[in-house]
Design a protein around this motif. Structure first.
Motif, PDB file in Angstrom:
ATOM      1  N   VAL A 123       0.857  -1.175   0.000  1.00 14.02           N
ATOM      2  CA  VAL A 123       0.000   0.000   0.000  1.00 14.02           C
ATOM      3  C   VAL A 123       0.901   1.236   0.000  1.00 14.02           C
ATOM      4  N   THR A 124       0.550   2.213  -0.813  1.00  9.45           N
ATOM      5  CA  THR A 124       1.389   3.407  -0.921  1.00  9.45           C
ATOM      6  C   THR A 124       1.072   4.412   0.179  1.00  9.45           C
ATOM      7  N   GLU A 125       1.983   5.342   0.345  1.00 10.99           N
ATOM      8  CA  GLU A 125       1.789   6.413   1.318  1.00 10.99           C
ATOM      9  C   GLU A 125       0.573   7.268   0.965  1.00 10.99           C
ATOM     10  N   ASP A 126       0.371   7.517  -0.325  1.00 10.27           N
ATOM     11  CA  ASP A 126      -0.795   8.290  -0.749  1.00 10.27           C
ATOM     12  C   ASP A 126      -2.090   7.562  -0.411  1.00 10.27           C
ATOM     13  N   GLN A 127      -2.096   6.250  -0.546  1.00  9.14           N
ATOM     14  CA  GLN A 127      -3.292   5.477  -0.212  1.00  9.14           C
ATOM     15  C   GLN A 127      -3.582   5.524   1.280  1.00  9.14           C
ATOM     16  N   THR A 128      -2.550   5.391   2.103  1.00  8.42           N
ATOM     17  CA  THR A 128      -2.781   5.471   3.549  1.00  8.42           C
ATOM     18  C   THR A 128      -3.154   6.885   3.967  1.00  8.42           C
ATOM     19  N   HIS A 129      -2.642   7.867   3.225  1.00  7.29           N
ATOM     20  CA  HIS A 129      -3.001   9.260   3.509  1.00  7.29           C
ATOM     21  C   HIS A 129      -4.502   9.470   3.345  1.00  7.29           C
ATOM     22  N   LEU A 130      -5.088   8.856   2.340  1.00  5.36           N
ATOM     23  CA  LEU A 130      -6.532   9.002   2.133  1.00  5.36           C
ATOM     24  C   LEU A 130      -7.313   8.421   3.315  1.00  5.36           C
ATOM     25  N   VAL A 131      -6.840   7.322   3.875  1.00  9.28           N
ATOM     26  CA  VAL A 131      -7.489   6.765   5.063  1.00  9.28           C
ATOM     27  C   VAL A 131      -7.452   7.784   6.195  1.00  9.28           C
ATOM     28  N   SER A 132      -6.299   8.426   6.390  1.00  7.15           N
ATOM     29  CA  SER A 132      -6.189   9.425   7.462  1.00  7.15           C
ATOM     30  C   SER A 132      -7.135  10.596   7.226  1.00  7.15           C
ATOM     31  N   ILE A 133      -7.358  10.936   5.981  1.00 13.41           N
ATOM     32  CA  ILE A 133      -8.303  12.026   5.671  1.00 13.41           C
ATOM     33  C   ILE A 133      -9.723  11.609   6.022  1.00 13.41           C
ATOM     34  N   TYR A 134     -10.096  10.397   5.644  1.00 17.91           N
ATOM     35  CA  TYR A 134     -11.438   9.910   6.002  1.00 17.91           C
ATOM     36  C   TYR A 134     -11.623   9.916   7.517  1.00 17.91           C
ATOM     37  N   ILE A 135     -10.613   9.494   8.239  1.00 12.08           N
ATOM     38  CA  ILE A 135     -10.702   9.471   9.703  1.00 12.08           C
ATOM     39  C   ILE A 135     -10.872  10.890  10.257  1.00 12.08           C
ATOM     40  N   ALA A 136     -10.111  11.828   9.740  1.00 16.23           N
ATOM     41  CA  ALA A 136     -10.234  13.223  10.185  1.00 16.23           C
ATOM     42  C   ALA A 136     -11.612  13.787   9.848  1.00 16.23           C
ATOM     43  N   LEU A 137     -12.116  13.462   8.665  1.00 17.26           N
ATOM     44  CA  LEU A 137     -13.452  13.935   8.283  1.00 17.26           C
ATOM     45  C   LEU A 137     -14.519  13.338   9.195  1.00 17.26           C
ATOM     46  N   MET A 138     -14.340  12.099   9.591  1.00 14.96           N
ATOM     47  CA  MET A 138     -15.307  11.476  10.500  1.00 14.96           C
ATOM     48  C   MET A 138     -15.366  12.215  11.831  1.00 14.96           C
ATOM     49  N   ALA A 139     -14.223  12.596  12.348  1.00  8.10           N
ATOM     50  CA  ALA A 139     -14.200  13.319  13.629  1.00  8.10           C
ATOM     51  C   ALA A 139     -14.949  14.639  13.498  1.00  8.10           C
ATOM     52  N   GLY A 140     -14.713  15.366  12.422  1.00  7.56           N
ATOM     53  CA  GLY A 140     -15.413  16.632  12.209  1.00  7.56           C
ATOM     54  C   GLY A 140     -16.891  16.436  11.979  1.00  7.56           C
ATOM     55  N   GLU A 141     -17.232  15.411  11.219  1.00  8.25           N
ATOM     56  CA  GLU A 141     -18.646  15.136  10.936  1.00  8.25           C
ATOM     57  C   GLU A 141     -19.385  14.704  12.190  1.00  8.25           C
ATOM     58  N   TRP A 142     -18.701  13.993  13.075  1.00  6.84           N
ATOM     59  CA  TRP A 142     -19.315  13.597  14.343  1.00  6.84           C
ATOM     60  C   TRP A 142     -19.703  14.842  15.139  1.00  6.84           C
ATOM     61  N   GLN A 143     -18.811  15.810  15.206  1.00  7.19           N
ATOM     62  CA  GLN A 143     -19.104  17.046  15.941  1.00  7.19           C
ATOM     63  C   GLN A 143     -20.285  17.789  15.309  1.00  7.19           C
ATOM     64  N   GLU A 144     -20.309  17.825  13.987  1.00 12.22           N
ATOM     65  CA  GLU A 144     -21.430  18.465  13.286  1.00 12.22           C
ATOM     66  C   GLU A 144     -22.735  17.750  13.585  1.00 12.22           C
ATOM     67  N   TYR A 145     -22.716  16.433  13.541  1.00 12.06           N
ATOM     68  CA  TYR A 145     -23.906  15.650  13.853  1.00 12.06           C
ATOM     69  C   TYR A 145     -24.386  15.941  15.281  1.00 12.06           C
ATOM     70  N   LEU A 146     -23.473  15.972  16.243  1.00 10.56           N
ATOM     71  CA  LEU A 146     -23.867  16.237  17.631  1.00 10.56           C
ATOM     72  C   LEU A 146     -24.580  17.579  17.762  1.00 10.56           C
ATOM     73  N   THR A 147     -24.044  18.589  17.098  1.00  8.48           N
ATOM     74  CA  THR A 147     -24.654  19.921  17.144  1.00  8.48           C
ATOM     75  C   THR A 147     -26.055  19.907  16.539  1.00  8.48           C
ATOM     76  N   VAL A 148     -26.172  19.320  15.369  1.00  5.51           N
ATOM     77  CA  VAL A 148     -27.460  19.276  14.679  1.00  5.51           C
ATOM     78  C   VAL A 148     -28.470  18.444  15.467  1.00  5.51           C
ATOM     79  N   PHE A 149     -28.028  17.321  16.006  1.00  7.60           N
ATOM     80  CA  PHE A 149     -28.921  16.463  16.785  1.00  7.60           C
ATOM     81  C   PHE A 149     -29.434  17.200  18.022  1.00  7.60           C
ATOM     82  N   GLN A 150     -28.546  17.855  18.749  1.00 12.42           N
ATOM     83  CA  GLN A 150     -28.969  18.576  19.955  1.00 12.42           C
ATOM     84  C   GLN A 150     -29.935  19.711  19.621  1.00 12.42           C
ATOM     85  N   ASP A 151     -29.677  20.415  18.523  1.00 10.25           N
ATOM     86  CA  ASP A 151     -30.601  21.466  18.083  1.00 10.25           C
ATOM     87  C   ASP A 151     -31.977  20.885  17.767  1.00 10.25           C
TER      88      ASP A 151
END
Length: 158
Positions: A123-151
């Protein structure tokens, strides 16, 4: 082979994808953070049950997200895929469509990387980099979901 949505993505000056590029290319902004009608229908408009379901999903998120991060560090993409799959199902049950889509993308990509490894190709470094991006996006999306859900819960309580 990158998944179709990732393969279409532009790169930054360093040749690496950014979170913003992945987000735009996957068309995530066009997907609702929370489908409130679906969430309400899932529990027959009983907001107390919805909050209980949310509590269970929150625990699932903590477990699966940590599993994803640990599996990523170990290069265990089958585990990344299975944990992302669990999150996809949990978030879909709440109508968290954007998070579910993102989880599905990570699930599919994890399976693709596992197939690459199984075929004996590194697996290339660029391929693993994309996994790290998905993981980072999940963390941000989780926070967005929490805000929207509470509202949503606050609005329905009134």
């Amino acid at each position: 082979k990158l998944n179709d949505e990732a393969a279409k993505q532009p790169t930054n000056e360093a040749g690496r994808l950014t979170k913003e590029e992945v987000y735009v290319s996957a068309n995530l902004a066009s997907i609702q953070t929370l489908d409130e009608d679906m969430a309400s229908e899932q529990v027959s408009d009983d907001m107390e049950i919805l909050q209980e379901l949310h509590t269970m999903v929150r625990e699932q998120y903590k477990t699966s997200y940590n599993e994803i991060k640990q599996a990523y560090k170990k290069g265990d993409y089958a585990r990344v895929a299975s944990s992302a799959h669990a999150l996809k199902g949990a978030m879909s049950s709440l109508g968290a469509n954007r998070f579910a889509k993102l989880s599905g993308l990570l699930e599919n990509y994890g399976r693709e990387l596992q197939a690459i490894i199984k075929a004996g190709t590194p697996v290339t470094e660029d391929q693993t980099h994309l996994v790290s991006i998905y993981i980072a996006l999940m963390a941000g999306e989780w926070q967005e979901y929490l805000t929207v859900f509470q509202d949503f819960i606050k609005r329905t309580a009134n």
